[in-house]
Design a protein around this motif. Structure first.
Motif, short mmCIF file in Angstrom:
data_model
loop_
_atom_site.label_atom_id
_atom_site.label_comp_id
_atom_site.label_asym_id
_atom_site.label_seq_id
_atom_site.Cartn_x
_atom_site.Cartn_y
_atom_site.Cartn_z
N PRO A 1 -45.04 -10.64 23.09
CA PRO A 1 -45.48 -9.23 23.12
C PRO A 1 -46.64 -8.96 22.17
N ASN A 2 -46.90 -9.96 21.25
CA ASN A 2 -47.98 -9.79 20.26
C ASN A 2 -47.82 -8.46 19.51
N ALA A 3 -46.56 -8.20 19.07
CA ALA A 3 -46.25 -6.92 18.41
C ALA A 3 -46.07 -7.12 16.91
N MET A 4 -46.54 -6.20 16.13
CA MET A 4 -46.34 -6.25 14.68
C MET A 4 -44.92 -5.80 14.33
N TYR A 5 -44.37 -6.43 13.32
CA TYR A 5 -43.01 -6.11 12.88
C TYR A 5 -43.06 -5.69 11.41
N TYR A 6 -42.39 -4.56 11.12
CA TYR A 6 -42.29 -4.08 9.74
C TYR A 6 -40.84 -3.66 9.48
N SER A 7 -40.41 -3.82 8.26
CA SER A 7 -39.05 -3.35 7.92
C SER A 7 -38.98 -3.01 6.44
N GLY B 1 -26.10 -4.39 3.44
CA GLY B 1 -27.00 -3.26 3.26
C GLY B 1 -27.44 -2.69 4.59
N GLY B 2 -28.56 -2.04 4.59
CA GLY B 2 -29.11 -1.45 5.79
C GLY B 2 -30.59 -1.22 5.63
N GLY B 3 -31.23 -0.87 6.73
CA GLY B 3 -32.66 -0.64 6.66
C GLY B 3 -33.21 0.00 7.93
N TYR B 4 -34.50 -0.01 8.03
CA TYR B 4 -35.17 0.55 9.19
C TYR B 4 -36.33 -0.38 9.56
N SER B 5 -36.45 -0.68 10.87
CA SER B 5 -37.45 -1.64 11.33
C SER B 5 -38.33 -1.05 12.41
N TRP B 6 -39.56 -1.56 12.47
CA TRP B 6 -40.51 -1.19 13.52
C TRP B 6 -40.98 -2.47 14.21
N MET B 7 -40.98 -2.47 15.54
CA MET B 7 -41.49 -3.61 16.29
C MET B 7 -42.27 -3.06 17.47
N GLY B 8 -43.58 -3.22 17.40
CA GLY B 8 -44.43 -2.64 18.46
C GLY B 8 -44.27 -1.15 18.49
N LYS B 9 -43.89 -0.63 19.65
CA LYS B 9 -43.74 0.82 19.82
C LYS B 9 -42.31 1.29 19.55
#
Length: 472
Positions: A113-119, A144-152
């Motif tokens: 997907p060539n998507a950027m991933y952030y967390s 623990g826990g967190g929040y992630s972004w992958m593409g849209k």
């Protein structure tokens, strides 16, 4: 992976170095390195086969997404005991997305997907290092826990993981970890590029640096545990120095510059008499505590250095020497009132008054002549009084009584007074001529004690007399 393997081998070679987990000494830690994102866990969720799934966990070539740069950063702090809390930020680029392609078993495909991933994640970590008794190998678990972004797409995750840190030094280590992030989104298949946030594994490898501990004197012991934080010292003395190396910390050492004995608070005892040199008046010669460490050869309680007769016992009052007895009469000179004349113990070292001496005194006394009816002496009597004085001086420790008597002529009261006055006159003369007054008493008896008849002239002459008696 080739480079990671080399780093892992290097880490094993130095695993013997002393180190420790993140703790209250160095409460803060920062970690950074590379991460690898693996989405396969979601792809196999519909028809899970543990054996096949686990075999794919380490398939980095086909499943892992790795950026060729630092891709994660963690800042954490020890909150007490083995617990620490950390915040992690991660970045990656997803070029290997393991996708579920249909309801059939193991229907997966890998797309790009060539998507950027952030967390961004928050974790509570528990170190198992103290439980396994190691100073280098530091296994841990975290939740623990967190929040992630992958593409849209994006969403929250619940995280659980495990890690392993190898501490090279007390503050630097190599950290490896794997965290499972369960995504709270419904994963539905639409197309190869249209997807929801998947559950995934984030694997990390990087360096960890601990810091925050304060060691003012740089002796390797943190100030909070250092009993002497301003002066470099030894661990066994809680950070305090031992300047003379006698095993007693300077702060407890009464002689910190000179090696000594624990029993003497760190002070030396050169002569081995149990008295520290600093308190020993004779530090080179063994002695007695009662004499400040000095010897007493004759045992008389006087230290040899002050004893005028160190090999012969004697009293302190005489400088440690025995008292002499010059005249050999068994009365020491200090108590002998007649030092050069042998006497008796009963008479304080002076000779006892002999009967011959008493007879002489009374023979002289009988010849004392007074003026008629008076207590004054006739001139020729002074020779007699001088002779009596000489005899009394021969017996300086003997006491005498001077007694006066009269004949029966005249009134009794007059005679009584006259006898008293005449006895007193003799005593006064003797005192004035060198006889101690405390040795003499005088008394008068008037006409009450005659020694001859008062009816004759000769008898009366005998009754008018002075007698001298020894007082025992």
């Amino acid at each position: 992976m080739k480079h990671l393997n080399k780093l892992f081998v290097s880490m094993l070679m130095i695993a013997g170095l002393s180190a420790s987990a993140q703790d209250s000494d160095n409460p803060w830690a920062i970690s950074f390195g590379a991460n690898a994102i693996d989405t396969r866990t979601s792809a196999g969720a519909r028809d899970f086969n543990f054996k096949d799934h686990f075999s794919e966990f380490f398939n980095a070539k086909d499943n892992w997404n790795i950026l060729p740069s630092v891709s994660y950063l963690t800042v954490s702090r020890n909150v007490g005991g083995n617990f620490s809390v950390g915040v992690t930020g991660s970045v990656n680029k997803i070029t290997k997305f393991v996708n579920w392609t249909g309801p059939t078993a193991n229907a997966v495909t890998v797309v790009n997907p060539n998507a950027m991933y952030y967390s961004g994640d928050l974790a509570i970590k528990y170190s198992l290092m103290s439980l396994i008794g190691s100073k280098v190998i530091d296994p841990s678990v975290n939740v623990g826990g967190g929040y992630s972004w992958m593409g849209k797409t994006s969403g929250g995750t619940a995280n659980i993981g495990a890690g392993l840190t190898f501490w090279f030094t007390e503050q630097v280590g190599l950290s490896l970890a794997s965290t499972y992030k369960k995504a709270f989104t419904d994963r539905e298949y639409n197309s190869s590029t249209d997807f929801d946030l998947p559950s995934l594994f984030e694997n990390t490898a990087g360096l960890t640096f601990k810091f925050g501990g304060k060691d003012t004197d740089n002796d390797g012991i943190y100030d909070k545990d250092d009993a002497c934080p301003e002066v470099a010292g030894l661990k066994e003395f809680q950070g305090c120095p031992d300047t003379d190396g006698d095993g007693i910390a300077d702060k407890d050492d009464a002689c910190p510059e000179v090696a000594g004995l624990a029993a003497l608070n760190g002070c030396p005892d050169t002569d081995g008499d149990g008295i520290a040199d600093k308190d020993d008046a004779c530090p080179e010669v063994a002695g007695l505590a009662a004499l400040n460490g000095c010897p007493d050869t004759d045992g008389d309680g006087v230290a040899d250095m002050k004893d005028k007769c160190p090999t012969v016992a004697g009293p302190r009052d005489n400088g440690g020497c025995p008292w002499p007895d010059t005249d050999g009469d068994s009365v020491l000179d200090k108590d002998d009132k007649c030092v050069d004349v042998k006497g008796t113990v009963a008479n304080n070292g002076c000779p006892e008054v002999s009967e011959e001496a008493i007879k002489k005194l009374n023979d002289y006394a009988k010849t004392i002549l007074f003026d008629t009816s008076k207590a004054t002496f006739q001139k020729r009597t002074f020779v007699v009084l001088q002779a009596m004085t000489a005899i009394l001086k021969e017996y300086p420790s003997s006491n005498f009584s001077i007694e006066g008597h009269t004949d029966a002529d005249g009134k009794d009261t007059v005679n009584q007074t006259l006898s008293e006055n005449r006895a007193a006159a003799v005593k006064t003369y003797l005192v004035e001529n060198g006889i101690d007054a405390s040795r003499l008493t005088s008394a008068g008896f008037g006409e009450s004690m005659p020694i001859a008849s008062n009816k004759t002239k000769a008898g009366k002459a005998l009754n008018r007399r002075v007698e001298v008696k020894v007082v025992k």
